[in-house]
Design a protein around this motif. Structure first.
Motif, PDB file in Angstrom:
ATOM      1  N   LEU A  18      50.888  44.644  54.772  1.00 55.60           N
ATOM      2  CA  LEU A  18      50.931  44.094  56.132  1.00 55.60           C
ATOM      3  C   LEU A  18      51.134  42.577  56.105  1.00 55.60           C
ATOM      4  O   LEU A  18      51.886  42.030  56.915  1.00 55.60           O
ATOM      5  N   GLU A  19      50.478  41.906  55.179  1.00 51.24           N
ATOM      6  CA  GLU A  19      50.624  40.455  55.080  1.00 51.24           C
ATOM      7  C   GLU A  19      52.048  40.062  54.695  1.00 51.24           C
ATOM      8  O   GLU A  19      52.617  39.126  55.262  1.00 51.24           O
ATOM      9  N   ALA A  20      52.653  40.789  53.755  1.00 58.01           N
ATOM     10  CA  ALA A  20      54.031  40.499  53.354  1.00 58.01           C
ATOM     11  C   ALA A  20      54.992  40.751  54.510  1.00 58.01           C
ATOM     12  O   ALA A  20      55.903  39.953  54.754  1.00 58.01           O
ATOM     13  N   ALA A  21      54.786  41.837  55.241  1.00 56.02           N
ATOM     14  CA  ALA A  21      55.642  42.125  56.399  1.00 56.02           C
ATOM     15  C   ALA A  21      55.542  40.989  57.415  1.00 56.02           C
ATOM     16  O   ALA A  21      56.555  40.535  57.959  1.00 56.02           O
ATOM     17  N   GLY A  22      54.345  40.502  57.657  1.00 54.88           N
ATOM     18  CA  GLY A  22      54.160  39.394  58.588  1.00 54.88           C
ATOM     19  C   GLY A  22      54.803  38.104  58.104  1.00 54.88           C
ATOM     20  O   GLY A  22      55.364  37.349  58.903  1.00 54.88           O
ATOM     21  N   ARG A  23      54.744  37.842  56.800  1.00 55.28           N
ATOM     22  CA  ARG A  23      55.362  36.626  56.254  1.00 55.28           C
ATOM     23  C   ARG A  23      56.866  36.615  56.480  1.00 55.28           C
ATOM     24  O   ARG A  23      57.464  35.576  56.723  1.00 55.28           O
ATOM     25  N   HIS A  24      57.490  37.775  56.380  1.00 60.42           N
ATOM     26  CA  HIS A  24      58.948  37.831  56.424  1.00 60.42           C
ATOM     27  C   HIS A  24      59.524  38.278  57.762  1.00 60.42           C
ATOM     28  O   HIS A  24      60.676  37.971  58.056  1.00 60.42           O
ATOM     29  N   CYS A  25      58.746  38.966  58.553  1.00 62.05           N
ATOM     30  CA  CYS A  25      59.259  39.499  59.825  1.00 62.05           C
ATOM     31  C   CYS A  25      58.544  38.946  61.046  1.00 62.05           C
ATOM     32  O   CYS A  25      58.915  39.265  62.175  1.00 62.05           O
ATOM     33  N   GLY A  26      57.510  38.170  60.860  1.00 60.23           N
ATOM     34  CA  GLY A  26      56.764  37.646  61.996  1.00 60.23           C
ATOM     35  C   GLY A  26      55.631  38.572  62.391  1.00 60.23           C
ATOM     36  O   GLY A  26      55.345  39.562  61.716  1.00 60.23           O
ATOM     37  N   ALA A  27      55.007  38.267  63.478  1.00 64.42           N
ATOM     38  CA  ALA A  27      53.833  39.018  63.938  1.00 64.42           C
ATOM     39  C   ALA A  27      54.173  40.477  64.222  1.00 64.42           C
ATOM     40  O   ALA A  27      55.289  40.800  64.637  1.00 64.42           O
ATOM     41  N   ALA A  28      53.186  41.331  63.993  1.00 62.09           N
ATOM     42  CA  ALA A  28      53.342  42.754  64.298  1.00 62.09           C
ATOM     43  C   ALA A  28      53.580  42.940  65.787  1.00 62.09           C
ATOM     44  O   ALA A  28      53.064  42.194  66.616  1.00 62.09           O
ATOM     45  N   LEU A  29      54.377  43.940  66.101  1.00 64.95           N
ATOM     46  CA  LEU A  29      54.688  44.282  67.489  1.00 64.95           C
ATOM     47  C   LEU A  29      53.834  45.458  67.933  1.00 64.95           C
ATOM     48  O   LEU A  29      53.391  46.255  67.101  1.00 64.95           O
ATOM     49  N   PRO A  30      53.645  45.635  69.231  1.00 64.44           N
ATOM     50  CA  PRO A  30      52.930  46.831  69.690  1.00 64.44           C
ATOM     51  C   PRO A  30      53.776  48.080  69.421  1.00 64.44           C
ATOM     52  O   PRO A  30      55.015  48.018  69.446  1.00 64.44           O
ATOM     53  N   LEU A  31      53.126  49.176  69.168  1.00 68.89           N
ATOM     54  CA  LEU A  31      53.818  50.436  68.903  1.00 68.89           C
ATOM     55  C   LEU A  31      54.780  50.772  70.034  1.00 68.89           C
ATOM     56  O   LEU A  31      55.868  51.304  69.803  1.00 68.89           O
ATOM     57  N   ALA A  32      54.438  50.435  71.264  1.00 67.53           N
ATOM     58  CA  ALA A  32      55.302  50.715  72.420  1.00 67.53           C
ATOM     59  C   ALA A  32      56.635  49.976  72.333  1.00 67.53           C
ATOM     60  O   ALA A  32      57.606  50.374  72.977  1.00 67.53           O
ATOM     61  N   ALA A  33      56.720  48.911  71.531  1.00 71.19           N
ATOM     62  CA  ALA A  33      57.953  48.138  71.392  1.00 71.19           C
ATOM     63  C   ALA A  33      58.862  48.687  70.296  1.00 71.19           C
ATOM     64  O   ALA A  33      59.959  48.174  70.085  1.00 71.19           O
ATOM     65  N   LEU A  34      58.437  49.731  69.600  1.00 75.18           N
ATOM     66  CA  LEU A  34      59.182  50.300  68.488  1.00 75.18           C
ATOM     67  C   LEU A  34      60.608  50.652  68.888  1.00 75.18           C
ATOM     68  O   LEU A  34      60.832  51.288  69.921  1.00 75.18           O
ATOM     69  N   ARG A  35      61.567  50.227  68.045  1.00 74.73           N
ATOM     70  CA  ARG A  35      62.959  50.604  68.267  1.00 74.73           C
ATOM     71  C   ARG A  35      63.638  50.837  66.911  1.00 74.73           C
ATOM     72  O   ARG A  35      63.130  50.389  65.875  1.00 74.73           O
ATOM     73  N   PRO A  36      64.766  51.536  66.895  1.00 70.88           N
ATOM     74  CA  PRO A  36      65.457  51.792  65.629  1.00 70.88           C
ATOM     75  C   PRO A  36      65.744  50.497  64.879  1.00 70.88           C
ATOM     76  O   PRO A  36      66.130  49.489  65.458  1.00 70.88           O
ATOM     77  N   GLY A  37      65.520  50.553  63.569  1.00 73.28           N
ATOM     78  CA  GLY A  37      65.711  49.394  62.711  1.00 73.28           C
ATOM     79  C   GLY A  37      64.437  48.635  62.426  1.00 73.28           C
ATOM     80  O   GLY A  37      64.422  47.767  61.552  1.00 73.28           O
ATOM     81  N   ASP A  38      63.356  48.969  63.105  1.00 74.03           N
ATOM     82  CA  ASP A  38      62.075  48.284  62.854  1.00 74.03           C
ATOM     83  C   ASP A  38      61.436  48.781  61.567  1.00 74.03           C
ATOM     84  O   ASP A  38      61.568  49.947  61.184  1.00 74.03           O
ATOM     85  N   LEU A  39      60.724  47.873  60.927  1.00 74.10           N
ATOM     86  CA  LEU A  39      59.942  48.177  59.737  1.00 74.10           C
ATOM     87  C   LEU A  39      58.616  48.783  60.171  1.00 74.10           C
ATOM     88  O   LEU A  39      57.921  48.215  61.023  1.00 74.10           O
ATOM     89  N   LEU A  40      58.275  49.910  59.579  1.00 77.85           N
ATOM     90  CA  LEU A  40      57.001  50.574  59.862  1.00 77.85           C
ATOM     91  C   LEU A  40      56.123  50.490  58.627  1.00 77.85           C
ATOM     92  O   LEU A  40      56.583  50.760  57.511  1.00 77.85           O
ATOM     93  N   VAL A  41      54.873  50.125  58.806  1.00 77.33           N
ATOM     94  CA  VAL A  41      53.895  50.096  57.720  1.00 77.33           C
ATOM     95  C   VAL A  41      52.809  51.098  58.086  1.00 77.33           C
ATOM     96  O   VAL A  41      52.309  51.105  59.217  1.00 77.33           O
TER      97      VAL A  41
END
Length: 157
Positions: free
Chosen positions: A81-104
């Protein structure tokens, strides 16, 4: 990291989800290989994300230290989760999920997150699955409830 800054700081915020999905689909069928990250040769779930990132941006997001299959259980830290945040920014709410998003994903409530994949259209996702290879699976409720973070790949300049 690029010159002391994360790639996120260098390239911006958001990328075309269709392009992420197309690159990820190119990995389908790649055999499962612990610590691997090469299309057609072998990768694990982290390696899939690293390989997609390299194809999109032309650089490695960061090279992880060697890790055992039980790294998350032993470390007790939210490294993925920390690595994803370093490279992709803050986590998004699940409701914002769209194709191409990284899921952890987190296997258990009290355990560190230790699986990753990429959301695809029609409620599916691509991931490296130890018993199969890189596959596209339905994001059924048993997977959806394990999502610990949704992240968006940075936009290319």
């Amino acid at each position: 990291m690029t010159g002391g800054r994360s790639l996120l700081e260098v390239v911006g915020t958001g990328i075309c989800g269709e392009r992420v999905v197309a690159v990820a689909r190119g990995f389908i069928g790649t055999p499962y290989r612990h610590q691997g990250s090469l299309k057609g040769v072998g990768c694990d779930c982290l390696g899939l994300i690293r390989g997609v990132w390299r194809e999109l941006y032309g650089v490695e997001p960061e090279v992880p230290a060697p890790y055992a299959p039980d790294w998350a259980e032993r470390a007790g830290e939210e490294r993925l989760l920390e690595a994803a945040g370093r490279h992709c920014g803050a986590a998004l709410p699940l409701a914002a999920l769209r194709p191409g998003d990284l899921l952890v994903f987190r296997w258990q409530d009290e355990a560190a997150a230790k699986h990753a994949g990429i959301a695809t259209p029609e409620g599916r996702f691509i991931h490296a699955y130890e018993q199969a290879a890189v596959i596209e699976s339905p994001l059924v409720p048993s997977w959806r409830r394990r999502i610990a973070g949704v992240f968006r790949f940075p936009e290319l300049s």
